[in-house]
Write a protein that holds these residues in place. Structure first.
Motif, PDB file in Angstrom:
ATOM      1  N   PHE A  99       0.937  -1.213   0.074  1.00 28.05           N
ATOM      2  CA  PHE A  99       0.075   0.143  -0.179  1.00 28.05           C
ATOM      3  C   PHE A  99       0.889   1.171  -0.065  1.00 28.05           C
ATOM      4  CE2 PHE A  99      -3.061  -2.690   1.886  1.00 28.05           C
ATOM      5  CZ  PHE A  99      -4.270  -2.708   1.251  1.00 28.05           C
ATOM      6  N   ALA A 100       0.933   2.059  -1.205  1.00 26.75           N
ATOM      7  CA  ALA A 100       1.338   3.296  -0.878  1.00 26.75           C
ATOM      8  C   ALA A 100       0.909   4.500  -0.293  1.00 26.75           C
ATOM      9  CB  ALA A 100       1.603   3.664  -2.582  1.00 26.75           C
ATOM     10  N   HIS A 101       1.618   4.717   0.950  1.00 31.26           N
ATOM     11  CA  HIS A 101       0.897   5.783   1.726  1.00 31.26           C
ATOM     12  C   HIS A 101       0.467   7.067   1.098  1.00 31.26           C
ATOM     13  CE1 HIS A 101       1.271   8.176   5.600  1.00 31.26           C
ATOM     14  NE2 HIS A 101       0.212   7.620   5.562  1.00 31.26           N
ATOM     15  N   GLY A 108      -1.171  -1.642  -4.037  1.00 32.85           N
ATOM     16  CA  GLY A 108      -2.424  -0.988  -3.382  1.00 32.85           C
ATOM     17  C   GLY A 108      -1.814   0.335  -3.103  1.00 32.85           C
ATOM     18  N   ILE A 109      -3.022   1.348  -2.918  1.00 33.99           N
ATOM     19  CA  ILE A 109      -2.780   2.784  -2.735  1.00 33.99           C
ATOM     20  C   ILE A 109      -3.479   2.991  -1.295  1.00 33.99           C
ATOM     21  CG2 ILE A 109      -3.299   5.061  -3.494  1.00 33.99           C
ATOM     22  CD1 ILE A 109      -2.788   4.199  -6.135  1.00 33.99           C
ATOM     23  N   GLU A 110      -3.197   3.688  -0.504  1.00 37.04           N
ATOM     24  CA  GLU A 110      -3.732   4.159   0.746  1.00 37.04           C
ATOM     25  C   GLU A 110      -4.008   5.867   0.479  1.00 37.04           C
ATOM     26  OE1 GLU A 110      -3.827   6.112   4.598  1.00 37.04           O
ATOM     27  OE2 GLU A 110      -2.726   6.530   3.244  1.00 37.04           O
ATOM     28  N   THR A 111      -5.281   6.367   0.824  1.00 35.19           N
ATOM     29  CA  THR A 111      -5.426   7.790   0.647  1.00 35.19           C
ATOM     30  C   THR A 111      -6.450   8.265   1.564  1.00 35.19           C
ATOM     31  OG1 THR A 111      -6.021   9.487  -0.791  1.00 35.19           O
ATOM     32  CG2 THR A 111      -7.091   7.501  -0.811  1.00 35.19           C
ATOM     33  N   ASP A 112      -6.681   9.468   1.904  1.00 38.19           N
ATOM     34  CA  ASP A 112      -7.637   9.791   2.924  1.00 38.19           C
ATOM     35  C   ASP A 112      -8.651  10.756   2.314  1.00 38.19           C
ATOM     36  OD1 ASP A 112      -5.610   9.785   5.378  1.00 38.19           O
ATOM     37  OD2 ASP A 112      -4.375  10.674   3.697  1.00 38.19           O
ATOM     38  N   VAL A 113      -9.849  10.299   2.763  1.00 49.39           N
ATOM     39  CA  VAL A 113     -11.016  11.045   2.364  1.00 49.39           C
ATOM     40  C   VAL A 113     -11.745  12.166   3.279  1.00 49.39           C
ATOM     41  CG1 VAL A 113     -13.332  10.502   1.109  1.00 49.39           C
ATOM     42  CG2 VAL A 113     -11.494   8.739   1.084  1.00 49.39           C
ATOM     43  N   GLN A 114     -11.972  13.048   2.403  1.00 52.30           N
ATOM     44  CA  GLN A 114     -12.627  14.384   3.169  1.00 52.30           C
ATOM     45  C   GLN A 114     -13.955  14.830   2.348  1.00 52.30           C
ATOM     46  OE1 GLN A 114     -10.907  16.787   6.223  1.00 52.30           O
ATOM     47  NE2 GLN A 114      -8.933  16.115   5.526  1.00 52.30           N
ATOM     48  N   HIS A 150      -6.620  -9.623   9.078  1.00 57.25           N
ATOM     49  CA  HIS A 150      -5.546  -9.518   8.664  1.00 57.25           C
ATOM     50  C   HIS A 150      -4.962  -8.132   8.965  1.00 57.25           C
ATOM     51  CE1 HIS A 150      -6.126 -12.553   5.317  1.00 57.25           C
ATOM     52  NE2 HIS A 150      -7.443 -12.047   5.505  1.00 57.25           N
ATOM     53  N   TYR A 151      -3.537  -8.148   9.055  1.00 58.13           N
ATOM     54  CA  TYR A 151      -2.634  -7.068   9.566  1.00 58.13           C
ATOM     55  C   TYR A 151      -2.291  -6.299   8.461  1.00 58.13           C
ATOM     56  CZ  TYR A 151      -2.438  -7.698  14.683  1.00 58.13           C
ATOM     57  OH  TYR A 151      -2.465  -7.605  16.026  1.00 58.13           O
ATOM     58  N   HIS A 152      -2.380  -4.941   8.277  1.00 57.46           N
ATOM     59  CA  HIS A 152      -1.874  -3.877   7.472  1.00 57.46           C
ATOM     60  C   HIS A 152      -1.294  -2.885   8.295  1.00 57.46           C
ATOM     61  CE1 HIS A 152      -5.323  -5.161   4.527  1.00 57.46           C
ATOM     62  NE2 HIS A 152      -4.657  -6.149   4.516  1.00 57.46           N
ATOM     63  N   PRO A 153      -0.203  -2.984   8.794  1.00 53.98           N
ATOM     64  CA  PRO A 153       0.671  -2.100   9.621  1.00 53.98           C
ATOM     65  C   PRO A 153       0.880  -0.821   8.714  1.00 53.98           C
ATOM     66  CG  PRO A 153       2.153  -3.843   9.137  1.00 53.98           C
ATOM     67  CD  PRO A 153       0.720  -4.213   8.545  1.00 53.98           C
ATOM     68  N   PHE A 154       1.179   0.473   9.717  1.00 52.97           N
ATOM     69  CA  PHE A 154       1.406   1.633   9.053  1.00 52.97           C
ATOM     70  C   PHE A 154       2.308   2.346   9.999  1.00 52.97           C
ATOM     71  CE2 PHE A 154      -1.701   3.029  12.029  1.00 52.97           C
ATOM     72  CZ  PHE A 154      -1.287   4.165  12.656  1.00 52.97           C
ATOM     73  N   THR A 155       3.163   3.480   9.541  1.00 55.95           N
ATOM     74  CA  THR A 155       3.610   3.616   8.108  1.00 55.95           C
ATOM     75  C   THR A 155       5.294   3.386   8.211  1.00 55.95           C
ATOM     76  OG1 THR A 155       2.136   5.597   8.190  1.00 55.95           O
ATOM     77  CG2 THR A 155       3.986   5.397   6.529  1.00 55.95           C
ATOM     78  N   VAL A 156       5.439   2.160   7.441  1.00 54.58           N
ATOM     79  CA  VAL A 156       6.616   1.647   7.488  1.00 54.58           C
ATOM     80  C   VAL A 156       7.606   1.850   6.415  1.00 54.58           C
ATOM     81  CG1 VAL A 156       7.574  -0.804   7.745  1.00 54.58           C
ATOM     82  CG2 VAL A 156       5.130  -0.469   8.468  1.00 54.58           C
ATOM     83  N   ASN A 157       8.571   2.642   6.885  1.00 50.69           N
ATOM     84  CA  ASN A 157       9.327   3.228   5.867  1.00 50.69           C
ATOM     85  C   ASN A 157      10.815   2.590   6.075  1.00 50.69           C
ATOM     86  OD1 ASN A 157       7.515   4.688   4.731  1.00 50.69           O
ATOM     87  ND2 ASN A 157       7.961   6.612   5.956  1.00 50.69           N
ATOM     88  N   ASP A 158      11.206   2.258   7.100  1.00 47.34           N
ATOM     89  CA  ASP A 158      12.614   1.900   7.311  1.00 47.34           C
ATOM     90  C   ASP A 158      12.690   0.275   7.019  1.00 47.34           C
ATOM     91  OD1 ASP A 158      15.519   1.910   8.871  1.00 47.34           O
ATOM     92  OD2 ASP A 158      14.440  -0.139   9.848  1.00 47.34           O
ATOM     93  N   GLU A 159      13.583  -0.068   6.172  1.00 50.03           N
ATOM     94  CA  GLU A 159      13.879  -1.229   5.607  1.00 50.03           C
ATOM     95  C   GLU A 159      13.964  -2.549   6.637  1.00 50.03           C
ATOM     96  OE1 GLU A 159      16.897  -1.181   2.555  1.00 50.03           O
ATOM     97  OE2 GLU A 159      15.917  -0.028   1.149  1.00 50.03           O
ATOM     98  N   ALA A 160      14.599  -2.216   7.777  1.00 46.73           N
ATOM     99  CA  ALA A 160      14.744  -3.399   8.746  1.00 46.73           C
ATOM    100  C   ALA A 160      13.335  -3.649   9.297  1.00 46.73           C
ATOM    101  CB  ALA A 160      15.810  -2.673   9.925  1.00 46.73           C
ATOM    102  N   GLU A 161      12.517  -2.434   9.566  1.00 50.45           N
ATOM    103  CA  GLU A 161      11.250  -2.602  10.002  1.00 50.45           C
ATOM    104  C   GLU A 161      10.246  -3.390   9.024  1.00 50.45           C
ATOM    105  OE1 GLU A 161       8.342  -2.167  13.331  1.00 50.45           O
ATOM    106  OE2 GLU A 161      10.500  -2.309  13.059  1.00 50.45           O
ATOM    107  N   THR A 182       3.284   2.177   3.299  1.00 51.86           N
ATOM    108  CA  THR A 182       4.566   2.811   3.200  1.00 51.86           C
ATOM    109  C   THR A 182       4.698   4.042   2.389  1.00 51.86           C
ATOM    110  OG1 THR A 182       6.854   2.369   2.737  1.00 51.86           O
ATOM    111  CG2 THR A 182       5.476   1.098   1.547  1.00 51.86           C
ATOM    112  N   ASP A 183       5.520   4.990   2.690  1.00 53.03           N
ATOM    113  CA  ASP A 183       5.814   5.963   1.613  1.00 53.03           C
ATOM    114  C   ASP A 183       6.629   5.682   0.548  1.00 53.03           C
ATOM    115  OD1 ASP A 183       4.263   7.802   3.490  1.00 53.03           O
ATOM    116  OD2 ASP A 183       6.293   8.335   4.713  1.00 53.03           O
ATOM    117  N   TYR A 184       7.471   4.447   0.727  1.00 56.66           N
ATOM    118  CA  TYR A 184       8.426   4.149  -0.251  1.00 56.66           C
ATOM    119  C   TYR A 184       7.956   2.836  -0.758  1.00 56.66           C
ATOM    120  CZ  TYR A 184      10.904   7.820   1.743  1.00 56.66           C
ATOM    121  OH  TYR A 184      11.389   9.310   2.055  1.00 56.66           O
ATOM    122  N   PRO A 185       7.019   2.702  -1.569  1.00 53.34           N
ATOM    123  CA  PRO A 185       6.671   1.410  -2.200  1.00 53.34           C
ATOM    124  C   PRO A 185       7.677   0.433  -2.948  1.00 53.34           C
ATOM    125  CG  PRO A 185       5.689   2.974  -3.522  1.00 53.34           C
ATOM    126  CD  PRO A 185       6.365   3.649  -2.192  1.00 53.34           C
TER     127      PRO A 185
END
Length: 250
Positions: free
Chosen positions: A9-11, A36-42, A209-220, A234-237
């Motif tokens: 999911f691209a954050h 996947g793409i994650e986005t915010d709706v208003q 199912h787990y979809h954790p956020f926001t995971v940018n570090d490669e070790a994480e 993640t911000d870095y798909p």
């Protein structure tokens, strides 16, 4: 949703490379291999569903108004790209409509995570509007609706039992998969520190199912993959794509 190949999911789109929640970020996410793409709706003052994270337009569009207090015509004149970076590469980017993203991804198999930003501002009736837009494009099977407003998630399930929902939360929920099941949710959109392999396994046994956020570090990212999560936000798909490919080659 498969546990062997997690959804990437691209954050807010590929927000590590482009201004968040813009068509440039969404297109770049697809180019980088996001599944996947994650986005915010208003919602604007005249009832248009728009993709923006903050309740205020200040940070990303340089306008002091709240999203709810401005019409889409007024909003569409704002520059949502110039704030990002020092050059003019993204100048003139606009705040997109939900319709724009659905049209972009309709002919693909991309999963779309729509976070309803309705905790600070309730946006009464937005759940039905979002569901109607999704159904109009025939994309019910590729949508996850998430929110920190869990009352809203319950309403979404009542309105559309076939559309997946994801519980957004930080830390500290005891046996969150049982909580998710109790409100009919399909996924746990947990802050990355609230994910352990034994919890992922127990959740899966309950069909959650787990979809954790926001995971940018490669070790994480590696840790999340080792936990067996079904998706990662993640911000870095591209980083996640590479790690998954490397794991598959081992």
């Amino acid at each position: 949703m498969t546990t062997t190949t997690p959804i990437i999911f691209a954050h807010r789109g590929a927000s590590g490379y482009c201004p968040e929640n813009t068509m440039a970020a969404f297109r770049r996410a697809l180019e980088l291999g996001a599944t996947g793409i994650e986005t915010d709706v208003q919602r604007t003052a005249d009832g248009k569903l728009v993709l923006i994270h903050d309740e205020s337009l200040k940070r990303t569009a340089g306008h002091a108004a709240l999203v709810k207090d401005i019409t889409y015509e007024e909003m569409n004149k704002l520059d949502a790209g110039s704030w990002y970076g020092k050059d003019a590469e993204f100048a003139g980017e606009r705040i997109p409509l939900l319709e724009d993203l659905l049209a972009l991804t309709k002919s693909t198999d991309t999963m779309i995570n729509l976070e309803l930003k309705n905790t600070v501002i309730p946006y009464e009736g937005m759940e039905q509007q979002v569901i109607d837009a999704v159904r109009k494009h025939g994309m019910s099977d590729r949508i996850v609706i998430s929110s920190f407003n869990h009352y809203s998630l319950v309403l979404c399930k009542e309105l559309a039992p076939d559309i997946r929902t994801g519980v957004l939360y930080m830390e500290g929920i005891y046996e969150p998969w049982k909580y998710a099941a109790a409100i009919g949710a399909d996924a746990l959109h947990a802050y990355r520190y609230a994910v352990l392999p034994e919890w992922v396994n127990e959740a899966r046994e309950d069909g959650v199912h787990y979809h954790p956020f926001t995971v940018n570090d490669e070790a994480e990212m590696e840790r999340m993959l080792a936990c067996g999560v079904s998706g990662i936000i993640t911000d870095y798909p591209d980083k996640l794509v590479n790690l998954i490919q490397e794991r598959g080659a081992r």
